[in-house]
Design a protein around this motif. Structure first.
Motif, PDB file in Angstrom:
ATOM      1  N   GLN A   1     100.146  54.178 118.422  1.00 13.32           N
ATOM      2  CA  GLN A   1     100.610  55.545 118.680  1.00 13.32           C
ATOM      3  C   GLN A   1      99.462  56.569 118.709  1.00 13.32           C
ATOM      4  O   GLN A   1      99.622  57.660 119.234  1.00 13.32           O
ATOM      5  CB  GLN A   1     101.627  55.946 117.610  1.00 13.32           C
ATOM      6  CG  GLN A   1     102.871  55.068 117.589  1.00 13.32           C
ATOM      7  CD  GLN A   1     103.818  55.424 116.462  1.00 13.32           C
ATOM      8  OE1 GLN A   1     103.826  56.545 115.957  1.00 13.32           O
ATOM      9  NE2 GLN A   1     104.625  54.451 116.044  1.00 13.32           N
ATOM     10  N   CYS A   2      98.321  56.226 118.138  1.00 11.91           N
ATOM     11  CA  CYS A   2      97.208  57.170 118.063  1.00 11.91           C
ATOM     12  C   CYS A   2      96.279  57.003 119.271  1.00 11.91           C
ATOM     13  O   CYS A   2      96.405  56.039 120.037  1.00 11.91           O
ATOM     14  CB  CYS A   2      96.412  56.940 116.773  1.00 11.91           C
ATOM     15  SG  CYS A   2      95.646  55.309 116.668  1.00 11.91           S
ATOM     16  N   PRO A   3      95.335  57.919 119.488  1.00 18.41           N
ATOM     17  CA  PRO A   3      94.371  57.789 120.591  1.00 18.41           C
ATOM     18  C   PRO A   3      93.529  56.520 120.454  1.00 18.41           C
ATOM     19  O   PRO A   3      93.175  56.104 119.347  1.00 18.41           O
ATOM     20  CB  PRO A   3      93.506  59.042 120.456  1.00 18.41           C
ATOM     21  CG  PRO A   3      94.369  60.027 119.743  1.00 18.41           C
ATOM     22  CD  PRO A   3      95.190  59.218 118.787  1.00 18.41           C
ATOM     23  N   VAL A   4      93.204  55.906 121.599  1.00 19.04           N
ATOM     24  CA  VAL A   4      92.435  54.657 121.633  1.00 19.04           C
ATOM     25  C   VAL A   4      91.243  54.816 122.578  1.00 19.04           C
ATOM     26  O   VAL A   4      91.386  55.332 123.688  1.00 19.04           O
ATOM     27  CB  VAL A   4      93.296  53.474 122.105  1.00 19.04           C
ATOM     28  CG1 VAL A   4      92.471  52.177 122.103  1.00 19.04           C
ATOM     29  CG2 VAL A   4      94.545  53.325 121.247  1.00 19.04           C
ATOM     30  N   MET A   5      90.078  54.367 122.118  1.00 16.05           N
ATOM     31  CA  MET A   5      88.884  54.271 122.955  1.00 16.05           C
ATOM     32  C   MET A   5      88.435  52.814 122.986  1.00 16.05           C
ATOM     33  O   MET A   5      88.542  52.104 121.977  1.00 16.05           O
ATOM     34  CB  MET A   5      87.750  55.155 122.409  1.00 16.05           C
ATOM     35  CG  MET A   5      86.394  54.892 123.045  1.00 16.05           C
ATOM     36  SD  MET A   5      85.113  56.048 122.484  1.00 16.05           S
ATOM     37  CE  MET A   5      85.411  57.396 123.647  1.00 16.05           C
ATOM     38  N   ALA A   6      87.958  52.350 124.136  1.00 17.24           N
ATOM     39  CA  ALA A   6      87.446  50.985 124.257  1.00 17.24           C
ATOM     40  C   ALA A   6      86.038  51.026 124.827  1.00 17.24           C
ATOM     41  O   ALA A   6      85.757  51.775 125.765  1.00 17.24           O
ATOM     42  CB  ALA A   6      88.355  50.146 125.147  1.00 17.24           C
ATOM     43  N   MET A   7      85.150  50.211 124.243  1.00 16.90           N
ATOM     44  CA  MET A   7      83.763  50.120 124.680  1.00 16.90           C
ATOM     45  C   MET A   7      83.407  48.663 124.935  1.00 16.90           C
ATOM     46  O   MET A   7      83.920  47.765 124.269  1.00 16.90           O
ATOM     47  CB  MET A   7      82.806  50.651 123.605  1.00 16.90           C
ATOM     48  CG  MET A   7      82.994  52.090 123.212  1.00 16.90           C
ATOM     49  SD  MET A   7      81.768  52.555 121.937  1.00 16.90           S
ATOM     50  CE  MET A   7      82.059  54.320 121.819  1.00 16.90           C
ATOM     51  N   CYS A   8      82.498  48.437 125.882  1.00 20.92           N
ATOM     52  CA  CYS A   8      82.012  47.078 126.098  1.00 20.92           C
ATOM     53  C   CYS A   8      80.729  47.131 126.921  1.00 20.92           C
ATOM     54  O   CYS A   8      80.530  48.052 127.730  1.00 20.92           O
ATOM     55  CB  CYS A   8      83.058  46.236 126.831  1.00 20.92           C
ATOM     56  SG  CYS A   8      82.792  44.447 126.703  1.00 20.92           S
ATOM     57  N   ALA A   9      79.863  46.157 126.705  1.00 19.82           N
ATOM     58  CA  ALA A   9      78.633  46.017 127.478  1.00 19.82           C
ATOM     59  C   ALA A   9      78.842  44.988 128.582  1.00 19.82           C
ATOM     60  O   ALA A   9      79.595  44.020 128.409  1.00 19.82           O
ATOM     61  CB  ALA A   9      77.479  45.581 126.571  1.00 19.82           C
ATOM     62  N   ARG A  10      78.166  45.186 129.715  1.00 19.92           N
ATOM     63  CA  ARG A  10      78.326  44.270 130.843  1.00 19.92           C
ATOM     64  C   ARG A  10      77.894  42.840 130.512  1.00 19.92           C
ATOM     65  O   ARG A  10      78.399  41.875 131.104  1.00 19.92           O
ATOM     66  CB  ARG A  10      77.548  44.776 132.061  1.00 19.92           C
ATOM     67  CG  ARG A  10      78.205  45.938 132.766  1.00 19.92           C
ATOM     68  CD  ARG A  10      77.469  46.365 134.014  1.00 19.92           C
ATOM     69  NE  ARG A  10      78.169  47.472 134.645  1.00 19.92           N
ATOM     70  CZ  ARG A  10      79.100  47.313 135.594  1.00 19.92           C
ATOM     71  NH1 ARG A  10      79.396  46.099 136.016  1.00 19.92           N
ATOM     72  NH2 ARG A  10      79.712  48.363 136.109  1.00 19.92           N
ATOM     73  N   ASP A  11      76.937  42.692 129.582  1.00 22.41           N
ATOM     74  CA  ASP A  11      76.485  41.363 129.213  1.00 22.41           C
ATOM     75  C   ASP A  11      77.164  40.841 127.950  1.00 22.41           C
ATOM     76  O   ASP A  11      76.740  39.841 127.369  1.00 22.41           O
ATOM     77  CB  ASP A  11      74.960  41.315 129.058  1.00 22.41           C
ATOM     78  CG  ASP A  11      74.390  42.484 128.265  1.00 22.41           C
ATOM     79  OD1 ASP A  11      75.169  43.380 127.878  1.00 22.41           O
ATOM     80  OD2 ASP A  11      73.170  42.504 128.026  1.00 22.41           O
ATOM     81  N   ASP A  12      78.229  41.491 127.536  1.00 20.47           N
ATOM     82  CA  ASP A  12      79.070  41.014 126.436  1.00 20.47           C
ATOM     83  C   ASP A  12      79.937  39.869 126.967  1.00 20.47           C
ATOM     84  O   ASP A  12      80.408  39.904 128.109  1.00 20.47           O
ATOM     85  CB  ASP A  12      79.959  42.170 125.942  1.00 20.47           C
ATOM     86  CG  ASP A  12      80.688  41.861 124.646  1.00 20.47           C
ATOM     87  OD1 ASP A  12      81.320  40.791 124.555  1.00 20.47           O
ATOM     88  OD2 ASP A  12      80.652  42.703 123.728  1.00 20.47           O
ATOM     89  N   THR A  13      80.177  38.855 126.148  1.00 25.53           N
ATOM     90  CA  THR A  13      81.014  37.729 126.584  1.00 25.53           C
ATOM     91  C   THR A  13      82.435  38.170 126.923  1.00 25.53           C
ATOM     92  O   THR A  13      83.146  37.477 127.661  1.00 25.53           O
ATOM     93  CB  THR A  13      81.082  36.647 125.495  1.00 25.53           C
ATOM     94  OG1 THR A  13      81.522  37.239 124.258  1.00 25.53           O
ATOM     95  CG2 THR A  13      79.735  35.989 125.269  1.00 25.53           C
ATOM     96  N   LEU A  14      82.867  39.317 126.393  1.00 24.54           N
ATOM     97  CA  LEU A  14      84.234  39.792 126.634  1.00 24.54           C
ATOM     98  C   LEU A  14      84.328  40.785 127.788  1.00 24.54           C
ATOM     99  O   LEU A  14      85.423  41.289 128.081  1.00 24.54           O
ATOM    100  CB  LEU A  14      84.798  40.419 125.353  1.00 24.54           C
ATOM    101  CG  LEU A  14      84.981  39.440 124.193  1.00 24.54           C
ATOM    102  CD1 LEU A  14      85.408  40.164 122.926  1.00 24.54           C
ATOM    103  CD2 LEU A  14      86.002  38.363 124.547  1.00 24.54           C
ATOM    104  N   TRP A  15      83.214  41.071 128.470  1.00 22.65           N
ATOM    105  CA  TRP A  15      83.248  42.007 129.590  1.00 22.65           C
ATOM    106  C   TRP A  15      84.245  41.605 130.675  1.00 22.65           C
ATOM    107  O   TRP A  15      84.938  42.473 131.238  1.00 22.65           O
ATOM    108  CB  TRP A  15      81.848  42.167 130.185  1.00 22.65           C
ATOM    109  CG  TRP A  15      81.834  43.048 131.391  1.00 22.65           C
ATOM    110  CD1 TRP A  15      81.835  42.653 132.708  1.00 22.65           C
ATOM    111  CD2 TRP A  15      81.852  44.481 131.414  1.00 22.65           C
ATOM    112  NE1 TRP A  15      81.841  43.736 133.544  1.00 22.65           N
ATOM    113  CE2 TRP A  15      81.850  44.883 132.773  1.00 22.65           C
ATOM    114  CE3 TRP A  15      81.845  45.464 130.422  1.00 22.65           C
ATOM    115  CZ2 TRP A  15      81.856  46.214 133.163  1.00 22.65           C
ATOM    116  CZ3 TRP A  15      81.852  46.801 130.809  1.00 22.65           C
ATOM    117  CH2 TRP A  15      81.861  47.166 132.162  1.00 22.65           C
TER     118      TRP A  15
END
Length: 307
Positions: free
Chosen positions: A249-263
């Motif tokens: 229910q609260c605000p969400v921010m997502a971050m990721c690097a292009r060379d991260d395995t989860l990109w």
């Protein structure tokens, strides 16, 4: 003026002692800033958040960073607890984390209940934990920042489980698991741009020392958590991250690097929630150390926007 320092404590749970790092502002800030909670990835520990904790505590935020069970200085789950993890999944970790977080908040406020909600930031496994925690305990969480979130289909989770669930660095008599852990971290992007050819000789030496210090810290954490890594991975790959992300229910921010395995799965976050603030950072799987400035730049603005 008293200089700020990151301190360590233990909290009792029904399964064993949880170890955590915390940092409090060296002088009162008016109005009081909200508590920040830092959830580490597998198989790191709360040590990975020391740079961010130092930054935010010096700016008035109380900071709390626990070690997951099976990681860092926290207890190793007993056989009975492992069975519970296999049955309850991530909820087992969430329940323990919320319990010790409430203990910390009570001690910080002297039981006055003055701090009722916190800002969460979670990295990889910590992001999965933060997602479910925010969904299940909406009154406790004011905002969520997910660094390297793992929002995947059931098929993708099954493939990730097959790839990463094996205990690759189980201790062996000849010690080869130690070098295997070192090389695993190198291949996961811990080195970055460090090494010969990146600048002057002095710059190369300084950068190499920083890299080796990070590599050494993470190697020790990964060697220690060879069992805990598999326990929480099993829970993560069974978690329906999409469901919990929708429930937040609260605000969400997502971050990721292009060379991260989860990109490759990063865009799934916005497919589930168009209102999520999406940010590209640097640092492969080690953004917390390799792109501290990037996290601070965007997360600080995000936190302020939620006030």
């Amino acid at each position: 003026m008293t200089s700020l320092s990151i301190k360590k404590r233990y909290a009792d749970t029904r399964n064993g002692q949880m170890h955590y790092r915390y940092a409090l502002p060296s002088s009162p800030v008016a109005p009081p800033r909200e508590v920040l909670v830092f959830l580490h990835k597998s198989a790191s520990s709360s040590a990975s958040y020391e740079k961010l904790m130092t930054h935010y505590a010096t700016r008035g935020h109380p900071c709390f960073a626990p070690d997951m069970p099976g990681f860092g200085g926290s207890f190793d789950p007993s056989p009975e607890a492992v069975e519970e993890i296999e049955t309850q999944g991530m909820r087992w970790y969430v329940t323990i984390f919320v319990d010790i977080l409430k203990q910390f908040l009570a001690s910080y406020t002297n039981g006055s209940g003055g701090t009722s909600s916190v800002h969460l930031i979670g990295h990889h496994a910590g992001a999965a934990l933060a997602t479910e925690m925010a969904a299940v305990y909406p009154s406790l969480v004011k905002s969520v920042c997910l660094v390297g979130p793992s929002i995947m289909s059931a098929g993708d989770r099954a493939r990730m489980r097959d790839k990463y669930i094996a205990p690759f660095n189980r201790p062996v008599a000849d010690g080869s698991h130690l070098l295997k852990t070192w090389n695993y971290l190198r291949d996961m992007g811990i080195r970055g741009g460090c090494g010969p050819g990146s600048g002057s000789d002095d710059d190369d030496d300084d950068e190499r020392d920083l890299y080796l210090g990070l590599h050494q810290r993470e190697a020790l954490d990964h060697i220690r958590a060879w069992k805990g890594r598999n326990q929480i991975y099993g829970a993560i790959w069974r978690q329906d991250g999409e469901k919990y992300l929708r429930l937040i229910q609260c605000p969400v921010m997502a971050m990721c690097a292009r060379d991260d395995t989860l990109w490759p799965y990063f865009e799934n976050v916005q497919k589930v929630r168009e209102d999520v603030a999406m940010v590209e950072v640097k640092g492969a799987n080690f953004t917390l150390d390799r792109d501290v400035e990037g996290i601070i730049r965007d997360w600080s603005t995000f936190i302020l926007d939620t006030l």
